[in-house]
Design a protein around this motif. Sequence first.
Motif, PDB file in Angstrom:
ATOM      1  N   MET A   1       1.051  -1.144  -0.138  1.00  0.00           N
ATOM      2  CA  MET A   1       0.106   0.050   0.107  1.00  0.00           C
ATOM      3  C   MET A   1       0.808   1.195   0.078  1.00  0.00           C
ATOM      4  O   MET A   1       1.774   1.428   0.824  1.00  0.00           O
ATOM      5  N   LYS A   2       0.637   2.303  -0.831  1.00  0.00           N
ATOM      6  CA  LYS A   2       1.524   3.431  -0.847  1.00  0.00           C
ATOM      7  C   LYS A   2       0.836   4.500   0.104  1.00  0.00           C
ATOM      8  O   LYS A   2      -0.255   4.500   0.461  1.00  0.00           O
ATOM      9  N   LYS A   3       1.883   5.309   0.562  1.00  0.00           N
ATOM     10  CA  LYS A   3       1.919   6.166   1.443  1.00  0.00           C
ATOM     11  C   LYS A   3       1.395   7.340   0.843  1.00  0.00           C
ATOM     12  O   LYS A   3       1.821   7.824  -0.101  1.00  0.00           O
ATOM     13  N   PRO A   4       0.454   8.237   1.203  1.00  0.00           N
ATOM     14  CA  PRO A   4       0.159   9.543   0.822  1.00  0.00           C
ATOM     15  C   PRO A   4       1.286  10.547   0.924  1.00  0.00           C
ATOM     16  O   PRO A   4       2.037  10.568   1.948  1.00  0.00           O
ATOM     17  N   SER A   5       1.315  11.416   0.122  1.00  0.00           N
ATOM     18  CA  SER A   5       2.476  12.562   0.225  1.00  0.00           C
ATOM     19  C   SER A   5       2.498  13.310   1.474  1.00  0.00           C
ATOM     20  O   SER A   5       3.564  13.588   1.958  1.00  0.00           O
ATOM     21  N   SER A   6       1.436  13.448   2.191  1.00  0.00           N
ATOM     22  CA  SER A   6       1.147  14.117   3.305  1.00  0.00           C
ATOM     23  C   SER A   6       1.931  13.531   4.460  1.00  0.00           C
ATOM     24  O   SER A   6       2.635  13.957   5.222  1.00  0.00           O
ATOM     25  N   LYS A   7       1.660  12.155   4.409  1.00  0.00           N
ATOM     26  CA  LYS A   7       2.388  11.088   5.545  1.00  0.00           C
ATOM     27  C   LYS A   7       3.845  11.342   5.230  1.00  0.00           C
ATOM     28  O   LYS A   7       4.685  11.212   6.198  1.00  0.00           O
ATOM     29  N   ILE A   8       4.414  11.024   3.862  1.00  0.00           N
ATOM     30  CA  ILE A   8       5.649  11.241   3.804  1.00  0.00           C
ATOM     31  C   ILE A   8       6.353  12.574   4.107  1.00  0.00           C
ATOM     32  O   ILE A   8       7.553  12.408   4.665  1.00  0.00           O
ATOM     33  N   ARG A   9       5.764  13.616   3.939  1.00  0.00           N
ATOM     34  CA  ARG A   9       6.230  14.702   4.326  1.00  0.00           C
ATOM     35  C   ARG A   9       6.439  14.696   5.701  1.00  0.00           C
ATOM     36  O   ARG A   9       7.356  15.407   6.382  1.00  0.00           O
ATOM     37  N   GLU A  10       5.749  14.222   6.580  1.00  0.00           N
ATOM     38  CA  GLU A  10       5.433  14.191   8.234  1.00  0.00           C
ATOM     39  C   GLU A  10       6.783  13.609   8.642  1.00  0.00           C
ATOM     40  O   GLU A  10       7.399  13.931   9.311  1.00  0.00           O
ATOM     41  N   GLU A  11       6.892  12.265   7.805  1.00  0.00           N
ATOM     42  CA  GLU A  11       8.104  11.478   8.239  1.00  0.00           C
ATOM     43  C   GLU A  11       9.565  12.112   7.980  1.00  0.00           C
ATOM     44  O   GLU A  11      10.339  12.223   8.521  1.00  0.00           O
ATOM     45  N   ILE A  12       9.510  12.976   6.956  1.00  0.00           N
ATOM     46  CA  ILE A  12      10.463  13.448   6.506  1.00  0.00           C
ATOM     47  C   ILE A  12      10.921  14.692   7.460  1.00  0.00           C
ATOM     48  O   ILE A  12      12.053  14.868   7.899  1.00  0.00           O
ATOM     49  N   ALA A  13       9.843  15.460   7.757  1.00  0.00           N
ATOM     50  CA  ALA A  13      10.146  16.608   8.963  1.00  0.00           C
ATOM     51  C   ALA A  13      10.478  16.018  10.230  1.00  0.00           C
ATOM     52  O   ALA A  13      11.560  16.637  10.841  1.00  0.00           O
ATOM     53  N   LYS A  14      10.151  14.655  10.661  1.00  0.00           N
ATOM     54  CA  LYS A  14      10.717  14.150  11.847  1.00  0.00           C
ATOM     55  C   LYS A  14      12.097  13.769  11.801  1.00  0.00           C
ATOM     56  O   LYS A  14      12.825  13.871  12.764  1.00  0.00           O
ATOM     57  N   LEU A  15      12.493  13.040  10.443  1.00  0.00           N
ATOM     58  CA  LEU A  15      13.746  12.730  10.157  1.00  0.00           C
ATOM     59  C   LEU A  15      14.618  14.045  10.218  1.00  0.00           C
ATOM     60  O   LEU A  15      15.760  14.072  10.774  1.00  0.00           O
ATOM     61  N   GLN A  16      14.068  14.960   9.813  1.00  0.00           N
ATOM     62  CA  GLN A  16      14.857  16.280   9.615  1.00  0.00           C
ATOM     63  C   GLN A  16      15.244  16.752  11.082  1.00  0.00           C
ATOM     64  O   GLN A  16      16.296  17.132  11.416  1.00  0.00           O
ATOM     65  N   ASP A  17      14.198  16.768  11.857  1.00  0.00           N
ATOM     66  CA  ASP A  17      14.350  17.211  13.643  1.00  0.00           C
ATOM     67  C   ASP A  17      15.304  16.117  13.988  1.00  0.00           C
ATOM     68  O   ASP A  17      16.170  16.724  14.840  1.00  0.00           O
ATOM     69  N   GLN A  18      15.283  14.916  13.762  1.00  0.00           N
ATOM     70  CA  GLN A  18      16.218  13.984  14.512  1.00  0.00           C
ATOM     71  C   GLN A  18      17.530  14.150  13.874  1.00  0.00           C
ATOM     72  O   GLN A  18      18.686  14.130  14.678  1.00  0.00           O
ATOM     73  N   LEU A  19      17.998  14.480  12.793  1.00  0.00           N
ATOM     74  CA  LEU A  19      19.124  14.843  12.036  1.00  0.00           C
ATOM     75  C   LEU A  19      19.593  15.877  12.817  1.00  0.00           C
ATOM     76  O   LEU A  19      20.782  16.143  13.236  1.00  0.00           O
ATOM     77  N   LYS A  20      19.150  17.190  12.964  1.00  0.00           N
ATOM     78  CA  LYS A  20      19.313  18.239  13.470  1.00  0.00           C
ATOM     79  C   LYS A  20      19.919  18.111  14.864  1.00  0.00           C
ATOM     80  O   LYS A  20      20.888  18.467  15.555  1.00  0.00           O
ATOM     81  N   ALA A  21      18.814  17.218  15.710  1.00  0.00           N
ATOM     82  CA  ALA A  21      19.329  16.880  17.335  1.00  0.00           C
ATOM     83  C   ALA A  21      20.731  16.122  17.336  1.00  0.00           C
ATOM     84  O   ALA A  21      21.570  16.330  18.245  1.00  0.00           O
ATOM     85  N   ALA A  22      20.790  15.271  16.454  1.00  0.00           N
ATOM     86  CA  ALA A  22      22.065  14.303  16.323  1.00  0.00           C
ATOM     87  C   ALA A  22      23.272  15.090  16.042  1.00  0.00           C
ATOM     88  O   ALA A  22      24.543  14.980  16.543  1.00  0.00           O
ATOM     89  N   GLU A  23      23.324  15.958  15.019  1.00  0.00           N
ATOM     90  CA  GLU A  23      24.147  16.978  14.447  1.00  0.00           C
ATOM     91  C   GLU A  23      24.684  17.880  15.775  1.00  0.00           C
ATOM     92  O   GLU A  23      25.834  18.048  16.094  1.00  0.00           O
ATOM     93  N   THR A  24      23.640  18.275  16.714  1.00  0.00           N
ATOM     94  CA  THR A  24      23.898  19.058  17.757  1.00  0.00           C
ATOM     95  C   THR A  24      24.605  18.340  18.696  1.00  0.00           C
ATOM     96  O   THR A  24      25.420  19.055  19.435  1.00  0.00           O
ATOM     97  N   ARG A  25      24.343  17.363  19.073  1.00  0.00           N
ATOM     98  CA  ARG A  25      24.850  16.361  20.161  1.00  0.00           C
ATOM     99  C   ARG A  25      26.148  16.093  19.768  1.00  0.00           C
ATOM    100  O   ARG A  25      27.295  16.235  20.469  1.00  0.00           O
ATOM    101  N   GLU A  26      26.615  15.676  18.349  1.00  0.00           N
ATOM    102  CA  GLU A  26      27.761  15.489  17.851  1.00  0.00           C
ATOM    103  C   GLU A  26      28.731  16.807  17.977  1.00  0.00           C
ATOM    104  O   GLU A  26      29.733  16.737  18.373  1.00  0.00           O
ATOM    105  N   ALA A  27      28.132  17.986  17.499  1.00  0.00           N
ATOM    106  CA  ALA A  27      29.133  19.220  17.724  1.00  0.00           C
ATOM    107  C   ALA A  27      29.461  19.609  18.960  1.00  0.00           C
ATOM    108  O   ALA A  27      30.403  19.907  19.327  1.00  0.00           O
TER     109      ALA A  27
END
Length: 91
Positions: A1-27
């Motif tokens: 079953m394919k995901k709607p684009s809105s759901k994919i955008r939500e996942e991308i936003a969550k991943l971007q937040d996780q990436l930002k937090a990980a980069e902050t911890r590393e820095a």
Amino acid sequence: MKKPSSKIREEIAKLQDQLKAAETREAERIGRVALRAGLGELEIDETEMQAAFEEVAKRFRGGKGGSSGKERGGSAQTNPPGTTSRGAGEA
């Protein structure tokens, strides 16, 4: 079953937040280590410092970062972190 684009955008936003937090911890971690090593006291051009960090990264990744195993131990003792054999960055 394919995901709607809105759901994919939500996942991308969550991943971007996780990436930002990980980069902050590393820095923060790298910054603490650099300060303990005395890099905060040295006046080093940012591009030169980045080049030095890239050499360190190559060394720990096992790449050819400009030193062999023998040189690695000696250079760490003769040159403080963030400096080069030219003495750049020393005040």
